[in-house]
Design a protein around this motif. Sequence first.
Motif: not given
Lengths: 302, 520
Positions: A43-47, A50, A266, A268
Amino acid sequence: MNTSIFRKIRRDRAFLVLLAPALIFYILFRYVPMFGIIVSFKDYNLFSGIWKSEWVGLRYYKMFFDNPDAFNIIRNTFLLGLYKIIFGFPAPIILALLLNELKMKRYKRFVQTVSYMPHFLSPVVVAGILVMILSPSTGFVNQIIQDMGFEPINFLQKADWFRTIYVSSEVWQEIGWGSILYLAALTSIDPQLYEAARMDGANRWRQMWHVSIPGIMPAIVILFILQIGKIMELGFDKVFLLSNAATYETADIISTYVYRMGITSANFSYATAIDLFMGIIGLIFVYSANVISRKLGDTSLW
Amino acid sequence: MNTTMRKRYSSVMFILALAATLLAACSGGNGGNGGNGTTTDPANTPNDTGSTTPAVTTPATPEKPAPSKISIITEYSTGWPPKPDWAVWKWLQEETNITVEQQTFASPESLALAVASGEMPDIMHVYPGEVAKFGPQGAFLDLSQHMDKMPNVKAFLDSNPEFLTRVTQPDGKIYNLINSGGGAGNQLVWFYREDIFQKHDLKPPTTWDELYTVSKKLKELYPDSYPFVFRHGIGTLNTFGPSFGIYPEYFRDPSTGKFRYGANDPSFKTMVTQLNKLYSDGLFPPDWLSMDYKSWTQFMTTNKSFISVQYVGQIEIINNQLTEGKLKFMAPPLGAGDKAYLPKATEDFGFAVSSNTKNLDAVLRFLDYMYSPKGKEVQSWGREGETYTIENGKKKFLPIFKEANDLRREVGIGTHGAYGLLDFDAWIALVKEDEKEPYIESQKYSYPLAPSLPNLTKEESATIVTQTDQLFKHYSTSVSKFIMGETPLAEWDAFVSSLNQYGLPQILETYQTADDRVKK
């Protein structure tokens, strides 16, 4: 002769330097980003980045297949790619064979130049031209149709027309460019073969059939396998620019869906999952095409 | 040597974005500004612009703030393309000592890419949908933590509880500040060519049936015309809807207060039936789905169309381009129900702050100024002598400003990002006397509620994000086909029941839950 690896490198240094830019390009833009496929399982979170994102396994793959549109989108992508190969693959071969038969050098060059010019047009420009000439109220195509006494056709707002328009514009754009390679292959055919064929009484049609085509067959097979691999990989821009609400039924393909869901929304991880899935399908296509061609003849990629 | 060396934009951009995130993650090790909302103390934030003034430790001295520079990203409007020398930025600089560097969004994915790369401008001018997407991920600063530095913002929110509700997330965080005051300029209205109607002794339609008959008449009189024209494609239904008593998509029913979806309402079917009738008789352009502003203007100025819906300001803009004839405001025609409405004009865009801004102090000062009485006055009116003079105690714009739009084009007043609170009197002051009618009249027809959505939690929005996209696609494809007669209206019931298959009940329930939480 036990030349050490270092000596080999020394010996071939000029070639290695020549190879370097391509190698760096592939490492930087093809291999390093592959690491990114991991986000399709997270559950990719940009902040958080990875590593810190939560591992969710196949959630996004499931999400795609639970989507009632998934089948439609895959089908659209596949059919559009298939039609592009059916109509777009033989076209440059035919053009090359025709050009090869031309005796007038100047005319031949002129046709060649004109036919590969569209390749350099940006898809944005091509889409703009198409929207203009196909417009039901102002486009000249519909004016001709009306002058001939028919009803105008609302080309870009009919789902049935989308594939025809897309595929024919692709063929128009790429036919000349694609023929260059075949023309090169044709010039490498030994002229003695033609002479021998003439001695045996073959007319020009027979010469083409028995000398020209077998001569360029390896090129045809290799290019065909490569094309098969790209069957699911269509230019995003033109499809995106030519589609609208009325044509989504045939015009929504994987890349436009990924653009909507992945980039603008968004999401991703979801987009990566879909793209990875498509990449696997592409690989299966290339591999099977290669196996088949190896069985049938002796030309293959590997 | 393959023919298609072109790569899909999406994948290339995604890879670039990923690469950028990786780089950012590597180099920003000691940034310490992760997604946890722990921001560094603004007082100690080193100032990027290299100001010589020693760091001010007490922000309570608003008289002499240190000069600073911040970046802001806004929409790019072709009608008033941003210019670096716009006076609005100069005034801001004079008032706050903040220099603004304005950037614009190049395309719909610009914001996503800016966020993904971590290279966010200090302030981003965004819509609530974007706040919902990027806020919970940690892209935006939680402004509720900084209210003590923004007394004017706090005062504004405290005195406008409706705004406070709209910007407060379910967990109490505030990611954005909505602009206010320019809403009336966002009003969509109906209008018609008064001179053409008078010439043929026609009356402006009061119902959709009359709209059809009048258009039919006009088509007979001007065979190569499309009497009715609109340019937002399927989105125009949002403007038509309220004349049938509904919004086409998710909205709060004014009578029950419950969330509903408009497209499965019987009135919506009536609307589609009417549009289908108009379409089949060629009364609006067949390429309505791909109409842009330029072709719309062409239809309007070359006597090809006589009735339209558009933003209220466009009446004056087109009237200035017409060599003869005049457009006039028209009350919305009644389609269903007992009163024809116009959609309620709202502003829902506003400022959000990058969570990794290095100019936090300046950014907070910028926001506070934008919501202060002084900021409202200066950013709406400009400076005395420069943009206006005072006559009889009332402000009057200088004659160099001929129409209201000149304010935006020439000095930037009322453009996105250049105001927090706008004094709409400034705008209306430049609208010619005989063009004021639409602004006043349209207020009488405003729908009781705007179709704004409650803020969702991160989990809630994750559960409905794909459904929302699917449902919208299904809705827009099906409805445009019904309008163009490709699907017979007999299949309407099948369409309505298919909505459930696309997850409509789940989406409505999610919004309802969120809305109930806000009301509590």
